[in-house]
Design a protein around this motif. Sequence first.
Motif: not given
Length: 160
Positions: A63-66, A71-74
């Motif tokens: 869950v936390l990895q997803l 968020k990192s895609l931003e």
Amino acid sequence: MGTRALIRINFNGTSWNLYKHYDGYPGGLGKEIAQFLEPMEIVNGISGEAEFGKTANGAGDGVLQLICHLKSLEGNQVGNLYAESSTATLEDSWCEYEYVINFKSNYNLMPEEPPITISCRSVYKDAFDPYGSYIEPLAPGEFLTTIKELEKIKLNKKRI
């Protein structure tokens, strides 16, 4: 104007909701979620090297990895992906799409049951939405295949 999406992540009877302000359509956000989750294996305990996005030490880690991945895609951009109330629904939001991602612990699974499923629902109940109004819960690889098939149909409709 953005294509907004509500992302509901379920694990152990708890839901986390995220709000994505733009690119929430299945060929964008849906495909990104499925591509990230497809290679992920949920294990109980890790030994040796485990790679982010490939191995999760329990469903809670997945869950936390997803969430970190989305968020990192931003990049360094502020905004576009937000934590949302856990009671928010597609009907009471301004979102066009709702994704439901279910993480299950391996020890709670039947042999044929995937540990992660993704479904997508659209506010559009008619032919306006080229992705249809609902994609049933599928394992990430099957969800990705479904999106690709729907994109082919969408492309063929544009050619007519």
